[in-house]
Design a protein around this motif. Structure first.
Motif, PDB file in Angstrom:
ATOM      1  N   UNK A  85       0.832  -1.209   0.000  1.00  0.00           N
ATOM      2  CA  UNK A  85       0.000   0.000   0.000  1.00  0.00           C
ATOM      3  C   UNK A  85       0.868   1.260   0.000  1.00  0.00           C
ATOM      4  N   UNK A  86       1.903   1.262   0.835  1.00  0.00           N
ATOM      5  CA  UNK A  86       2.814   2.410   0.922  1.00  0.00           C
ATOM      6  C   UNK A  86       3.504   2.656  -0.418  1.00  0.00           C
ATOM      7  N   UNK A  87       3.978   1.588  -1.046  1.00  0.00           N
ATOM      8  CA  UNK A  87       4.674   1.745  -2.328  1.00  0.00           C
ATOM      9  C   UNK A  87       3.746   2.272  -3.421  1.00  0.00           C
ATOM     10  N   UNK A  88       2.480   1.849  -3.381  1.00  0.00           N
ATOM     11  CA  UNK A  88       1.504   2.358  -4.355  1.00  0.00           C
ATOM     12  C   UNK A  88       1.262   3.859  -4.156  1.00  0.00           C
ATOM     13  N   UNK A  89       1.092   4.259  -2.890  1.00  0.00           N
ATOM     14  CA  UNK A  89       0.838   5.683  -2.584  1.00  0.00           C
ATOM     15  C   UNK A  89       2.047   6.533  -2.986  1.00  0.00           C
ATOM     16  N   UNK A  90       3.261   6.036  -2.681  1.00  0.00           N
ATOM     17  CA  UNK A  90       4.482   6.767  -3.062  1.00  0.00           C
ATOM     18  C   UNK A  90       4.581   6.884  -4.576  1.00  0.00           C
ATOM     19  N   UNK A  91       4.233   5.791  -5.285  1.00  0.00           N
ATOM     20  CA  UNK A  91       4.257   5.814  -6.747  1.00  0.00           C
ATOM     21  C   UNK A  91       3.306   6.853  -7.317  1.00  0.00           C
TER      22      UNK A  91
ATOM     23  N   UNK B 257      -3.741  18.583  -2.533  1.00  0.00           N
ATOM     24  CA  UNK B 257      -4.687  18.232  -1.467  1.00  0.00           C
ATOM     25  C   UNK B 257      -5.088  16.757  -1.554  1.00  0.00           C
ATOM     26  N   UNK B 258      -5.357  16.292  -2.772  1.00  0.00           N
ATOM     27  CA  UNK B 258      -5.729  14.896  -2.959  1.00  0.00           C
ATOM     28  C   UNK B 258      -4.584  13.953  -2.559  1.00  0.00           C
ATOM     29  N   UNK B 259      -3.381  14.260  -3.002  1.00  0.00           N
ATOM     30  CA  UNK B 259      -2.215  13.437  -2.648  1.00  0.00           C
ATOM     31  C   UNK B 259      -1.962  13.450  -1.155  1.00  0.00           C
ATOM     32  N   UNK B 260      -2.130  14.610  -0.519  1.00  0.00           N
ATOM     33  CA  UNK B 260      -1.892  14.705   0.923  1.00  0.00           C
ATOM     34  C   UNK B 260      -2.891  13.879   1.724  1.00  0.00           C
ATOM     35  N   UNK B 261      -4.127  13.782   1.247  1.00  0.00           N
ATOM     36  CA  UNK B 261      -5.106  12.937   1.933  1.00  0.00           C
ATOM     37  C   UNK B 261      -4.668  11.467   1.874  1.00  0.00           C
TER      38      UNK B 261
END
Length: 428
Positions: free
Chosen positions: A80-86, A99-103
């Motif tokens: 999950x973390x790697x997907x969000x970082x990607x 704002x969307x990325x920060x959420x």
């Protein structure tokens, strides 16, 4: 008709609203960008920590045959973390995208912290199980028979030390400021050094308990005003940067919050005043360019009184220019003069020419103010509108300006015109 003109201009309420909205959007974008970088950095670090944990837990799980649930949870969280970082790598530096990325980063960081906490606890349990297994194996291999196991209960001081550690760990879950974190570290260090039961009891009552109360009060205050504090510190950094002031670091407290409110209010007023004057001068410059004038020189002047002025020199007719002076108090002065490369008074002939040119420019000036109005800039007060008489005829020393392009001086133009007149007369 008029010679030199001096006036103060201001903005329409609508234009002031437009600037305020643009300013707030720019500030929020900067704030979200800072938050984005911080959260992304923390998430990458959490991902690396969890990858190290899973190697250790895999190693121990093979020997204790436990921890399958934690392993699955770890791998799921790491994915999950790697997907969000990607996804974060593709984030555009626009407010809505940030704002969307920060959420997404916020929830990923929150999840990563929770799993890391579980892993730490599980890691300690696994180590204890492994240690017990090793001890059992050694005992069995040596055929030791223990009829009675005597377990020595922990001492009072050890119990108190563990109690203090647990209390400090719980207090540390709150987002404490640096000062409280330093104090917690000192208390923890001191507790480890105490060897007397009575002294430990007094230390818990007189030092640890008041500190925990302080942490609890801080947590309650931060929960109530933390969001406002972060918003105010963001505004303070933004305004200070714009006004070229030192960036101040703030430590959250009720007194600091109150002072911050006052400071931000003052900075906001200074920012709005400066922003308004910059907008007015930029609008004036745009109008002059649109009407065919172009900048041939500029300069900035600071008087002994500390007042600042900025000059823009616009070409007018051959050998003449319009000097526009922007004062820091919002006043704008417009003067027409002849051009030369030295300081001097105009000749009688030049005075006559300059008076005619002042009259010509005067006829164009209402159109300038009309176009300023379309940009939301209106006249606040007319300070002076002087007549186009010889008294106000002047020569402008182009050498006192930073030149943007070459411009012919008035004396050269006069000589060229006289020569042309002589040649015409000879032909006739």
């Amino acid at each position: 008709m008029s010679g030199p003109k001096s006036a103060r201009y201001t903005l329409t309420p609508e234009q002031r609203r437009i600037l305020a909205e643009a300013r707030e959007r720019e500030r929020k974008t900067q704030q979200e960008n800072e938050k984005f970088k911080m959260q992304k950095t923390e998430l990458i670090a959490l991902g690396n920590d969890l990858k190290r944990f899973i190697k250790n837990i895999d190693f121990l799980a093979e020997r204790t045959d436990t921890g399958k649930g934690v392993q699955a949870q770890l791998r799921e969280t790491i994915d999950e973390i790697e997907k969000v970082i990607g996804k974060a790598e593709d984030t555009k530096e626009e407010l809505e995208h940030l704002e969307q990325s920060n959420r997404q980063l916020f929830y990923a960081v929150k999840r990563g912290r929770e799993v890391k906490k579980i892993c730490k606890s599980q890691w300690e349990e696994f180590k204890e199980e492994l240690s017990a297994d090793i001890e059992d194996s050694v005992a069995a291999g040596m055929s030791l028979q223990i009829e009675e196991q005597i377990v020595e209960p922990p001492s009072h001081i050890d119990s108190q030390r563990e109690n203090i550690k647990a209390l400090l760990d719980a207090a540390g879950t709150v987002n404490l400021n640096d000062a409280l974190n330093r104090e917690m570290h000192m208390i923890s260090k001191k507790a480890a050094e105490i060897s007397d039961d009575r002294f430990m009891d007094n230390f818990l009552a007189m030092t640890v308990t008041p500190f925990l109360k302080k942490c609890r009060q801080y947590g309650e205050l931060f929960e109530k005003y933390g969001e406002e504090f972060e918003e105010l510190t963001s505004k303070h950094r933004y305004y200070s940067s714009y006004l070229e002031l030192p960036i101040t670091q703030f430590v959250f407290s009720s007194n600091e919050l109150e002072q911050l409110r006052e400071d931000v209010k003052l900075l906001e007023q200074q920012y709005e005043q400066l922003e308004e004057q910059r907008y007015i001068s930029e609008s004036f410059n745009e109008v002059m360019r649109d009407m065919g004038y172009h900048v041939v020189g500029s300069r900035e002047v600071t008087k002994k009184s500390g007042r600042k002025y900025r000059n823009e020199l616009y070409s007018f007719s051959e050998g003449t220019a319009v000097n526009v002076t922007y004062a820091s108090n919002g006043q704008i002065c417009v003067e027409l003069g002849g051009i030369d490369v030295c300081d001097r008074e105009p000749t009688d002939a030049e005075c006559n020419v300059l008076c005619d040119e002042m009259t010509t420019f005067c006829n164009e000036f209402p159109e300038i103010e009309k176009r300023l109005l379309t940009k939301g800039v209106v006249l606040a007060s007319r300070i002076s509108m002087l007549p186009p008489v010889e008294e106000y005829a002047q020569i402008i020393n182009i050498e006192a300006f930073d030149r943007k392009e070459e411009i012919e001086n008035m004396e050269a133009v006069s000589k060229r015109r006289q020569e042309y007149k002589k040649q015409t007369m000879r032909k006739e």
